[in-house]
Design an enzyme around this catalytic site. Structure first.
Site, mmCIF file in Angstrom:
data_model
loop_
_atom_site.group_PDB
_atom_site.id
_atom_site.type_symbol
_atom_site.label_atom_id
_atom_site.label_comp_id
_atom_site.label_asym_id
_atom_site.label_seq_id
_atom_site.Cartn_x
_atom_site.Cartn_y
_atom_site.Cartn_z
ATOM 1 N N SER A 24 0.812 -1.218 0.000
ATOM 2 C CA SER A 24 0.000 0.000 0.000
ATOM 3 C C SER A 24 0.848 1.271 0.000
ATOM 4 C CB SER A 24 -0.900 -0.002 1.236
ATOM 5 O OG SER A 24 -1.639 1.193 1.294
ATOM 6 N N CYS A 133 -2.678 4.518 12.451
ATOM 7 C CA CYS A 133 -3.326 5.818 12.291
ATOM 8 C C CYS A 133 -3.626 6.393 13.665
ATOM 9 C CB CYS A 133 -4.664 5.671 11.557
ATOM 10 S SG CYS A 133 -4.508 5.015 9.923
ATOM 11 N N THR A 196 5.975 0.890 8.134
ATOM 12 C CA THR A 196 7.272 1.570 8.258
ATOM 13 C C THR A 196 7.673 1.792 9.724
ATOM 14 O OG1 THR A 196 6.079 3.644 8.057
ATOM 15 C CG2 THR A 196 7.078 2.777 6.050
ATOM 16 N N GLY A 246 8.677 -5.619 3.864
ATOM 17 C CA GLY A 246 9.774 -4.816 4.408
ATOM 18 C C GLY A 246 11.072 -5.042 3.674
ATOM 19 N N GLY A 247 11.384 -4.130 2.764
ATOM 20 C CA GLY A 247 12.696 -4.164 2.111
ATOM 21 C C GLY A 247 12.894 -5.293 1.132
HETATM 22 C C1 LIG Z 1 5.473 6.449 0.086
HETATM 23 C C2 LIG Z 1 4.866 5.384 0.959
HETATM 24 C C3 LIG Z 1 3.502 5.426 1.264
HETATM 25 C C4 LIG Z 1 2.907 4.444 2.072
HETATM 26 N N1 LIG Z 1 1.558 4.492 2.333
HETATM 27 C C5 LIG Z 1 0.966 3.506 3.076
HETATM 28 C C6 LIG Z 1 -0.447 3.482 3.301
HETATM 29 O O1 LIG Z 1 -1.213 4.328 2.819
HETATM 30 N N2 LIG Z 1 -0.958 2.485 4.081
HETATM 31 C C7 LIG Z 1 -0.168 1.507 4.617
HETATM 32 O O2 LIG Z 1 -0.676 0.619 5.310
HETATM 33 N N3 LIG Z 1 1.171 1.478 4.385
HETATM 34 C C8 LIG Z 1 1.752 2.448 3.643
HETATM 35 N N4 LIG Z 1 3.119 2.412 3.394
HETATM 36 C C9 LIG Z 1 3.938 1.320 3.968
HETATM 37 C C10 LIG Z 1 4.217 0.225 2.926
HETATM 38 O O3 LIG Z 1 3.025 -0.358 2.456
HETATM 39 C C11 LIG Z 1 5.152 -0.873 3.507
HETATM 40 O O4 LIG Z 1 4.537 -1.457 4.636
HETATM 41 C C12 LIG Z 1 6.504 -0.326 3.921
HETATM 42 O O5 LIG Z 1 6.969 0.644 3.000
HETATM 43 C C13 LIG Z 1 7.575 -1.425 4.037
HETATM 44 O O6 LIG Z 1 7.763 -2.113 2.833
HETATM 45 P P1 LIG Z 1 8.947 -1.740 1.767
HETATM 46 O O7 LIG Z 1 10.231 -1.684 2.554
HETATM 47 O O8 LIG Z 1 8.922 -2.850 0.745
HETATM 48 O O9 LIG Z 1 8.595 -0.416 1.188
HETATM 49 C C14 LIG Z 1 3.721 3.397 2.593
HETATM 50 C C15 LIG Z 1 5.091 3.357 2.280
HETATM 51 C C16 LIG Z 1 5.677 4.315 1.470
HETATM 52 C C17 LIG Z 1 7.153 4.216 1.144
#
Ligand SMILES: Cc1cc2nc3c(=O)[nH]c(=O)nc-3n(C[C@H](O)[C@H](O)[C@H](O)COP(=O)(O)O)c2cc1C
Length: 308
Positions: A24, A133, A196, A246-247
């Protein structure tokens, strides 16, 4: 070459052709990415978090690159549930994608109203509840930080929807396995993790925070070892499916999450540098299963903890 069965059944009707989804907030509503590839090839598209009314989000700058990752403070910007249904869902339905809607709210009642509204919409495979949230009625403490708040929210949502409820857990909560158990006990069908990790960056010349929202969420390779550890802890604690996030930048990383106990994965930050990352990851996964002659369900949780 023999074909490999990549399908996964996450329960309550959430049957995916493969275990690789987009995360997301990193894939919008699927439209931009569809210029690069057929998004129906993904296990599912998890859309940007949707609230009851449109939200503007935080002031810029909203993203900054950090060592092996990035910080974002988008601030839950989205088009709101009505515009999502009218303007975004038709495209996703026509594209043949499995759609998981990430839901957010400031009160239990807002989450409930958004879920109820989405319940009537065709073509949605599951709801992913973003509990990172701030709860306005509890003085801004995030739902995902307190087990009682998260459990209370899931209890209400469970009563109003028959849809698959995937609860997205925050790594900032301290006891993520306890949190997973709390939402499982109130009827969550699966958990996805991690969201995050809260961080910040400072410009020493101005002594100001780099991000407009001051704090941000860290994502990308920097968080992968933390995410892997949490996925494994949660896998050992619950009986519902776990979705690892995550990553994940390449197929090998997705394999690590499956071995740690995830039944499926989500790819986020990787798509910013390579929109085709989810498909590359899927290919590697398929090759691995073929070469190792192992079925996907047998790989899940197959971590070898024996002595060397
Ligand atoms: C720009 C951005 C926007 C995000 N928006 C949401 C969101 O609206 N809802 C949500 O549950 N997670 C959101 N996330 C978190 C990601 O879905 C994911 O859990 C997190 O980035 C870790 O995965 P990754 O390391 O592969 O990015 C967002 C992450 C990024 C980088």
């Amino acid at each position: 070459m023999s074909s490999v069965d990549l399908s996964v059944d996450l329960g309550r009707g959430l049957l995916l052709p493969n275990p690789v989804m987009t995360a997301s907030g990193t894939f919008g509503y699927g439209e931009e990415a569809s210029q690069y590839f057929d998004i129906s090839k993904l296990g599912a598209v998890v859309v940007k978090g949707i609230s009851e009314s449109p939200r503007q989000g935080n002031p810029p700058p909203r993203v900054v690159e950090t060592p092996s990752g990035m910080l974002n403070s988008i601030g839950l910007q989205n088009v709101g549930v009505e515009a999502f249904i009218a303007e975004k869902m038709p495209f996703l339905r026509d594209a043949g994608a499995r759609v998981i809607v990430n839901v957010l709210g400031s009160t239990v009642e807002e989450y409930a109203r958004v879920c109820k509204r989405l319940d009537a919409v065709e073509g949605i495979s599951a709801l992913e509840i973003n509990i990172s949230c701030p709860n306005v009625k509890e003085g801004g403490v995030q739902f995902g930080m307190k087990k009682a708040l998260a459990a209370g929210l899931v209890k209400v949502l469970r009563e109003l929807t028959g849809r698959h409820l995937m609860v997205k857990l925050s790594p900032n909560c301290g006891d993520i396995a306890g949190m997973a158990l709390a939402v499982q006990d109130e009827g969550a069908d699966s958990v996805s993790l991690i969201n995050t990790i809260t961080g910040m960056e400072i410009d020493v010349a101005t002594r100001r925070p780099v991000l407009g929202g001051m704090m941000g969420g860290l994502s990308g390779p920097a968080i992968r070892p933390v995410a892997l550890r949490m996925v494994h802890e949660v896998y050992n604690a619950v009986r519902i499916p776990v979705v690892g996030i995550g990553g994940i930048m390449e197929g090998r990383h997705a394999l690590q999450f499956l071995i740690a106990g995830a039944q499926a994965v989500q790819v986020g930050t990787a798509t910013f540098t390579d929109p085709l990352a989810p498909l590359r990851i899927l290919e590697t996964l398929e090759d691995y299963l073929r070469e190792e002659r192992i079925a996907l369900p047998d790989l899940v949780g197959s971590l070898n903890t024996g002595s060397l």
